[in-house]
Design a protein around this motif. Structure first.
Motif, PDB file in Angstrom:
ATOM      1  N   GLU A   1      -5.239  -0.784  -8.651  1.00 33.53           N
ATOM      2  CA  GLU A   1      -5.197   0.512  -7.966  1.00 33.53           C
ATOM      3  C   GLU A   1      -5.173   1.634  -9.008  1.00 33.53           C
ATOM      4  OE1 GLU A   1      -5.382   2.791  -4.580  1.00 33.53           O
ATOM      5  OE2 GLU A   1      -5.499   0.634  -4.720  1.00 33.53           O
TER       6      GLU A   1
ATOM      7  N   SER B   1      -1.263   5.295  -1.548  1.00 32.56           N
ATOM      8  CA  SER B   1      -2.603   5.561  -1.028  1.00 32.56           C
ATOM      9  C   SER B   1      -2.505   6.326   0.283  1.00 32.56           C
ATOM     10  CB  SER B   1      -3.354   4.244  -0.802  1.00 32.56           C
ATOM     11  OG  SER B   1      -4.626   4.497  -0.257  1.00 32.56           O
TER      12      SER B   1
ATOM     13  N   SER C   1      -4.005   4.567  -9.599  1.00 34.96           N
ATOM     14  CA  SER C   1      -3.032   5.629  -9.347  1.00 34.96           C
ATOM     15  C   SER C   1      -1.857   5.462 -10.306  1.00 34.96           C
ATOM     16  CB  SER C   1      -2.524   5.560  -7.894  1.00 34.96           C
ATOM     17  OG  SER C   1      -1.775   4.381  -7.695  1.00 34.96           O
TER      18      SER C   1
ATOM     19  N   TYR D   1     -13.400  -6.771  -4.322  1.00 32.37           N
ATOM     20  CA  TYR D   1     -12.815  -7.773  -5.210  1.00 32.37           C
ATOM     21  C   TYR D   1     -13.094  -9.202  -4.767  1.00 32.37           C
ATOM     22  CZ  TYR D   1     -10.713  -3.676  -7.179  1.00 32.37           C
ATOM     23  OH  TYR D   1     -10.527  -2.445  -7.751  1.00 32.37           O
TER      24      TYR D   1
ATOM     25  N   LEU E   1      -4.222  -6.578  -6.374  1.00 30.97           N
ATOM     26  CA  LEU E   1      -4.608  -5.303  -5.778  1.00 30.97           C
ATOM     27  C   LEU E   1      -3.750  -4.151  -6.294  1.00 30.97           C
ATOM     28  CD1 LEU E   1      -5.453  -6.285  -2.096  1.00 30.97           C
ATOM     29  CD2 LEU E   1      -7.020  -5.858  -4.010  1.00 30.97           C
ATOM     30  N   SER E   2      -2.472  -4.412  -6.502  1.00 30.42           N
ATOM     31  CA  SER E   2      -1.620  -3.346  -7.021  1.00 30.42           C
ATOM     32  C   SER E   2      -1.996  -3.003  -8.457  1.00 30.42           C
ATOM     33  CB  SER E   2      -0.144  -3.721  -6.930  1.00 30.42           C
ATOM     34  OG  SER E   2       0.171  -4.788  -7.799  1.00 30.42           O
TER      35      SER E   2
ATOM     36  N   MET F   1       0.824  -1.175   0.000  1.00 29.51           N
ATOM     37  CA  MET F   1       0.000   0.000   0.000  1.00 29.51           C
ATOM     38  C   MET F   1       0.876   1.248   0.000  1.00 29.51           C
ATOM     39  SD  MET F   1      -3.092   1.024   2.427  1.00 29.51           S
ATOM     40  CE  MET F   1      -3.063   2.670   3.010  1.00 29.51           C
TER      41      MET F   1
ATOM     42  N   ARG G   1     -11.169  -3.278  -0.210  1.00 25.67           N
ATOM     43  CA  ARG G   1     -10.668  -4.126  -1.298  1.00 25.67           C
ATOM     44  C   ARG G   1     -11.161  -5.567  -1.148  1.00 25.67           C
ATOM     45  NH1 ARG G   1      -9.601   0.451  -2.033  1.00 25.67           N
ATOM     46  NH2 ARG G   1      -8.071   1.311  -3.441  1.00 25.67           N
TER      47      ARG G   1
ATOM     48  N   TRP H   1      -8.795   0.691   3.846  1.00 23.82           N
ATOM     49  CA  TRP H   1      -8.418   0.356   2.477  1.00 23.82           C
ATOM     50  C   TRP H   1      -8.558  -1.134   2.224  1.00 23.82           C
ATOM     51  CZ3 TRP H   1      -4.453  -2.611   0.360  1.00 23.82           C
ATOM     52  CH2 TRP H   1      -4.182  -2.406  -0.996  1.00 23.82           C
TER      53      TRP H   1
ATOM     54  N   LYS I   1      -5.149   6.550   2.258  1.00 26.33           N
ATOM     55  CA  LYS I   1      -6.208   6.015   3.106  1.00 26.33           C
ATOM     56  C   LYS I   1      -5.618   5.211   4.259  1.00 26.33           C
ATOM     57  CE  LYS I   1      -9.507   5.652  -0.650  1.00 26.33           C
ATOM     58  NZ  LYS I   1     -10.283   4.769  -1.492  1.00 26.33           N
TER      59      LYS I   1
ATOM     60  N   GLY J   1      -0.086   2.408  -9.361  1.00 25.88           N
ATOM     61  CA  GLY J   1      -0.825   1.232  -9.810  1.00 25.88           C
ATOM     62  C   GLY J   1      -0.547   0.945 -11.278  1.00 25.88           C
TER      63      GLY J   1
ATOM     64  N   LEU K   1       1.955   2.052  -3.439  1.00 25.59           N
ATOM     65  CA  LEU K   1       0.861   2.554  -4.268  1.00 25.59           C
ATOM     66  C   LEU K   1       0.509   4.008  -3.975  1.00 25.59           C
ATOM     67  CD1 LEU K   1      -1.412  -0.605  -4.189  1.00 25.59           C
ATOM     68  CD2 LEU K   1       0.085   0.156  -6.041  1.00 25.59           C
TER      69      LEU K   1
END
Length: 106
Positions: free
Chosen positions: A62, A6, A64, A21, A58-59, A1, A17, A13, A8, A67, A4
């Motif tokens: 993302e 983030s 961003s 997902y 997850l990456s 994380m 997720r 977070w 949050k 990501g 990435l």
């Protein structure tokens, strides 16, 4: 994380997720509740351990810049692996052809 980027809170977070997902506990991730006292007060913290595949997924989803970098990295890794596999397959096919030709010439 952290990679990435983030901003949050991790607990929010990861919970989002997991739900979004449809991640499966003990398949995609493992939860490690800290059974002891939380030294900073409040509820005891919970640790999450993600599988490599889950962390990769997850990456890649993302939204961003980081990501996007992760997606590109994994795509390049897959291309490199495919190139290696295809090279070995070509070598194996050529070797098999040579052996067949040699056996016919006998």
């Amino acid at each position: 994380m952290r990679f990435l980027g983030s901003k949050k809170d991790f607990s929010d977070w990861i919970k989002h997720r997991i739900k979004k997902y449809d991640l499966i506990e003990n398949t995609d991730y493992i939860v490690f509740p800290h059974l002891g006292e939380n030294l900073s007060g409040g509820r005891p913290s919970i640790e999450y351990a993600l599988t490599i595949d889950c962390a990769k997924e997850l990456s890649m989803v993302e939204g961003s810049i980081k990501g996007k970098q992760a997606r590109r990295y994994f795509i390049e890794c897959e291309k490199a692996l495919n190139n290696i596999v295809n090279s070995y397959l070509r070598i194996a096919q050529e070797s098999t052809k040579r052996r067949l030709i040699a056996s016919v010439d006998l």
